[in-house]
Design an enzyme around this catalytic site. Structure first.
Site, PDB file in Angstrom:
ATOM      1  N   TYR A  30       0.823  -1.204   0.000  1.00 55.02           N
ATOM      2  CA  TYR A  30       0.000   0.000   0.000  1.00 55.02           C
ATOM      3  C   TYR A  30       0.863   1.262   0.000  1.00 55.02           C
ATOM      4  O   TYR A  30       2.085   1.191   0.166  1.00 55.02           O
ATOM      5  CB  TYR A  30      -0.960   0.007   1.199  1.00 55.02           C
ATOM      6  CG  TYR A  30      -0.305   0.346   2.540  1.00 55.02           C
ATOM      7  CD1 TYR A  30       0.546  -0.546   3.181  1.00 55.02           C
ATOM      8  CD2 TYR A  30      -0.545   1.567   3.152  1.00 55.02           C
ATOM      9  CE1 TYR A  30       1.129  -0.224   4.406  1.00 55.02           C
ATOM     10  CE2 TYR A  30       0.037   1.903   4.380  1.00 55.02           C
ATOM     11  CZ  TYR A  30       0.876   0.993   4.992  1.00 55.02           C
ATOM     12  OH  TYR A  30       1.459   1.311   6.192  1.00 55.02           O
ATOM     13  N   ARG A  49       8.290   4.335  -4.679  1.00 50.47           N
ATOM     14  CA  ARG A  49       8.318   3.423  -3.517  1.00 50.47           C
ATOM     15  C   ARG A  49       7.309   2.294  -3.706  1.00 50.47           C
ATOM     16  O   ARG A  49       7.569   1.150  -3.328  1.00 50.47           O
ATOM     17  CB  ARG A  49       8.044   4.195  -2.231  1.00 50.47           C
ATOM     18  CG  ARG A  49       8.204   3.339  -0.989  1.00 50.47           C
ATOM     19  CD  ARG A  49       8.103   4.143   0.287  1.00 50.47           C
ATOM     20  NE  ARG A  49       6.780   4.697   0.481  1.00 50.47           N
ATOM     21  CZ  ARG A  49       6.463   5.537   1.470  1.00 50.47           C
ATOM     22  NH1 ARG A  49       7.388   5.925   2.327  1.00 50.47           N
ATOM     23  NH2 ARG A  49       5.239   5.995   1.590  1.00 50.47           N
ATOM     24  N   ARG A  97      -7.603 -20.757  -1.477  1.00 49.50           N
ATOM     25  CA  ARG A  97      -6.508 -20.572  -0.522  1.00 49.50           C
ATOM     26  C   ARG A  97      -5.375 -21.564  -0.745  1.00 49.50           C
ATOM     27  O   ARG A  97      -5.561 -22.778  -0.601  1.00 49.50           O
ATOM     28  CB  ARG A  97      -7.019 -20.694   0.925  1.00 49.50           C
ATOM     29  CG  ARG A  97      -5.939 -20.336   1.939  1.00 49.50           C
ATOM     30  CD  ARG A  97      -6.427 -20.409   3.369  1.00 49.50           C
ATOM     31  NE  ARG A  97      -5.365 -20.003   4.289  1.00 49.50           N
ATOM     32  CZ  ARG A  97      -4.356 -20.802   4.672  1.00 49.50           C
ATOM     33  NH1 ARG A  97      -4.293 -22.041   4.254  1.00 49.50           N
ATOM     34  NH2 ARG A  97      -3.422 -20.338   5.500  1.00 49.50           N
ATOM     35  N   HIS A  99      -0.858 -21.122  -0.526  1.00 47.82           N
ATOM     36  CA  HIS A  99       0.202 -20.120  -0.345  1.00 47.82           C
ATOM     37  C   HIS A  99       0.859 -19.711  -1.666  1.00 47.82           C
ATOM     38  O   HIS A  99       1.247 -18.565  -1.842  1.00 47.82           O
ATOM     39  CB  HIS A  99       1.274 -20.652   0.614  1.00 47.82           C
ATOM     40  CG  HIS A  99       0.802 -20.739   2.034  1.00 47.82           C
ATOM     41  ND1 HIS A  99      -0.252 -21.537   2.430  1.00 47.82           N
ATOM     42  CD2 HIS A  99       1.254 -20.130   3.157  1.00 47.82           C
ATOM     43  CE1 HIS A  99      -0.432 -21.401   3.727  1.00 47.82           C
ATOM     44  NE2 HIS A  99       0.464 -20.557   4.201  1.00 47.82           N
ATOM     45  N   LYS A 143       6.392  -1.680   1.832  1.00 48.09           N
ATOM     46  CA  LYS A 143       5.216  -1.128   2.517  1.00 48.09           C
ATOM     47  C   LYS A 143       4.091  -2.160   2.407  1.00 48.09           C
ATOM     48  O   LYS A 143       3.152  -2.030   1.609  1.00 48.09           O
ATOM     49  CB  LYS A 143       4.842   0.236   1.921  1.00 48.09           C
ATOM     50  CG  LYS A 143       4.055   1.115   2.880  1.00 48.09           C
ATOM     51  CD  LYS A 143       4.139   2.574   2.494  1.00 48.09           C
ATOM     52  CE  LYS A 143       3.166   3.461   3.236  1.00 48.09           C
ATOM     53  NZ  LYS A 143       3.283   3.467   4.686  1.00 48.09           N
ATOM     54  N   GLU A 175      12.872   2.838  13.556  1.00 38.56           N
ATOM     55  CA  GLU A 175      11.860   3.831  13.161  1.00 38.56           C
ATOM     56  C   GLU A 175      10.716   3.750  14.159  1.00 38.56           C
ATOM     57  O   GLU A 175      10.824   3.081  15.186  1.00 38.56           O
ATOM     58  CB  GLU A 175      11.380   3.568  11.738  1.00 38.56           C
ATOM     59  CG  GLU A 175      10.730   2.204  11.548  1.00 38.56           C
ATOM     60  CD  GLU A 175      10.186   1.975  10.133  1.00 38.56           C
ATOM     61  OE1 GLU A 175       9.921   2.937   9.402  1.00 38.56           O
ATOM     62  OE2 GLU A 175      10.008   0.788   9.785  1.00 38.56           O
ATOM     63  N   LEU A 199      11.118   1.652   6.770  1.00 36.93           N
ATOM     64  CA  LEU A 199      10.458   2.153   5.570  1.00 36.93           C
ATOM     65  C   LEU A 199      11.165   3.438   5.130  1.00 36.93           C
ATOM     66  O   LEU A 199      11.372   4.328   5.960  1.00 36.93           O
ATOM     67  CB  LEU A 199       8.981   2.444   5.856  1.00 36.93           C
ATOM     68  CG  LEU A 199       8.221   2.807   4.590  1.00 36.93           C
ATOM     69  CD1 LEU A 199       7.859   1.549   3.808  1.00 36.93           C
ATOM     70  CD2 LEU A 199       6.985   3.616   4.888  1.00 36.93           C
TER      71      LEU A 199
HETATM   72  N1  PDD Z   1       2.912   5.178   7.482  1.00 34.95           N
HETATM   73  N2  PDD Z   1       7.654   3.980   8.787  1.00 34.95           N
HETATM   74  C1  PDD Z   1       6.521   3.271   8.805  1.00 34.95           C
HETATM   75  C2  PDD Z   1       6.548   1.903   9.403  1.00 34.95           C
HETATM   76  C3  PDD Z   1       5.328   3.814   8.302  1.00 34.95           C
HETATM   77  O1  PDD Z   1       4.192   3.094   8.312  1.00 34.95           O
HETATM   78  C4  PDD Z   1       5.342   5.140   7.783  1.00 34.95           C
HETATM   79  C5  PDD Z   1       4.113   5.793   7.221  1.00 34.95           C
HETATM   80  C6  PDD Z   1       6.554   5.845   7.769  1.00 34.95           C
HETATM   81  C7  PDD Z   1       6.681   7.243   7.200  1.00 34.95           C
HETATM   82  O2  PDD Z   1       6.661   7.234   5.809  1.00 34.95           O
HETATM   83  P1  PDD Z   1       6.081   8.482   4.979  1.00 34.95           P
HETATM   84  O3  PDD Z   1       6.849   9.677   5.406  1.00 34.95           O
HETATM   85  O4  PDD Z   1       6.343   8.132   3.561  1.00 34.95           O
HETATM   86  O5  PDD Z   1       4.617   8.596   5.304  1.00 34.95           O
HETATM   87  C8  PDD Z   1       7.700   5.231   8.273  1.00 34.95           C
HETATM   88  C9  PDD Z   1       1.675   5.632   6.877  1.00 34.95           C
HETATM   89  C10 PDD Z   1       1.421   7.098   7.043  1.00 34.95           C
HETATM   90  C11 PDD Z   1       0.539   4.743   7.335  1.00 34.95           C
HETATM   91  O6  PDD Z   1       0.769   3.547   7.405  1.00 34.95           O
HETATM   92  O7  PDD Z   1      -0.568   5.236   7.574  1.00 34.95           O
END
Ligand code: PDD
Length: 284
Positions: A30, A49, A97, A99, A143, A175, A199
């Site tokens: 996503y 990304r 279903r 994998h 992501k 993070e 991320l």
């Molecule tokens: N999340 N690290 C993680 C684990 C994240 O889920 C996010 C953002 C970030 C920051 O990335 P960015 O600056 O590109 O938003 C770092 C989004 C906002 C979410 O899952 O809602």
């Protein structure tokens, strides 16, 4: 209005199969893209990304960048508000279903919600965070919609009356559960280098660019847990929260317990950047 598999419709009308691999396996990726004055922020970087995430899970990108751009324009126009938060989500589709990868079309879903500024109180006083051990997988650069570890980690913060959980892996800061983290030590802005353990945040990049453009001394390097705890300032960055000061960490004050000068400077630069690049006829 949302977009699902080629059609725009009210969210109440949107249905997907219980066999969708997103539902069954969390098999998808996503993006969250902030929209200011109807314009998506750093769209090409978000799409880049997204491609990295799709490559990471070996799923073909269903659209070209131009097609994504057109779809986002439509979803923004069909939803209320100058500022929105667009969520887009691609799964490996619907299949019996098993994998192993199926040979089915992906599910593509886009929705948009109002992008609300953080409460003024958070900007004035900063927010609380806690720390926890980073127990996620080691492809945090993807992501992925498989967010169960992030959900559990975030909830520990909520339960403690804080708004974010800062993650530590092998003694080093990675993070936040849904944000990237910056600290200030000896007046130097520090943040960990991109790797498969975090991320690569779009807001992280913007923050580093703003630091460089304003001659703010900064360094991208590993940060130990001890350095985090004795930092003068701690901040988080994300698309939905922009830049926020963390003024309490595990119930201890960070610095003097107030948002610090580096936060105030970067927050102001971020607002200026939005005003010049996104607002009133600006070219993105
Ligand atoms: N999340 N690290 C993680 C684990 C994240 O889920 C996010 C953002 C970030 C920051 O990335 P960015 O600056 O590109 O938003 C770092 C989004 C906002 C979410 O899952 O809602």
């Amino acid at each position: 209005m949302i977009f699902l598999n080629g059609h725009f419709m009210p969210i109440e009308k949107a249905c997907i199969s219980v066999l969708d691999r997103g539902f069954i396996f969390g098999d998808g990726v996503y993006e969250v893209i902030p929209v200011y004055s109807h314009k998506p922020f750093r769209l090409m970087e978000h799409l880049h990304r997204l491609q990295h995430s799709l490559d990471g899970i070996r799923l073909k990108n269903p659209y070209t960048n131009k097609e994504w751009h057109d779809l986002l324009e439509q979803i923004i126009a069909k939803n209320k508000g100058e500022d929105q938060s667009v969520y887009l989500h691609i799964t490996r589709g619907v299949a019996k279903r098993d994998h192993a990868f199926p040979d089915t079309p992906p599910t593509v879903f886009i929705m948009s919600n109002p992008l609300l500024p953080p409460p003024q109180e958070w900007l004035t006083n900063g927010v609380a965070a806690i720390t926890a051990s980073d127990n996620r997988w080691i492809r945090c650069d993807i992501k992925s919609i498989s967010l169960l570890p992030n959900v559990l980690l975030r909830q520990i913060a909520v339960d403690a009356g804080a708004i974010e959980t800062i993650l530590i892996r092998d003694g080093f800061l990675t993070e936040g559960s849904a944000s990237n983290i910056f600290v200030v030590r000896d007046q130097v802005l520090l943040t960990p280098p991109k790797s498969h353990l975090m991320l690569p945040g779009i807001t992280y990049d913007v923050t580093l660019e703003l630091a460089a453009a304003s001659n703010t001394i900064h360094e991208v390097r590993e940060i130990t847990e001890n350095e985090l705890f004795s930092a003068e300032e701690v901040m988080l960055t994300s698309s939905t929260r922009e830049i926020m000061a963390i003024t309490r960490l595990n119930d201890q004050s960070v610095g003097n317990g107030k948002p610090g000068p580096k936060f105030r400077q970067l927050h102001q630069l971020y607002q200026q950047y939005k005003a010049t690049h996104m607002r009133a006829g600006a070219v993105n």
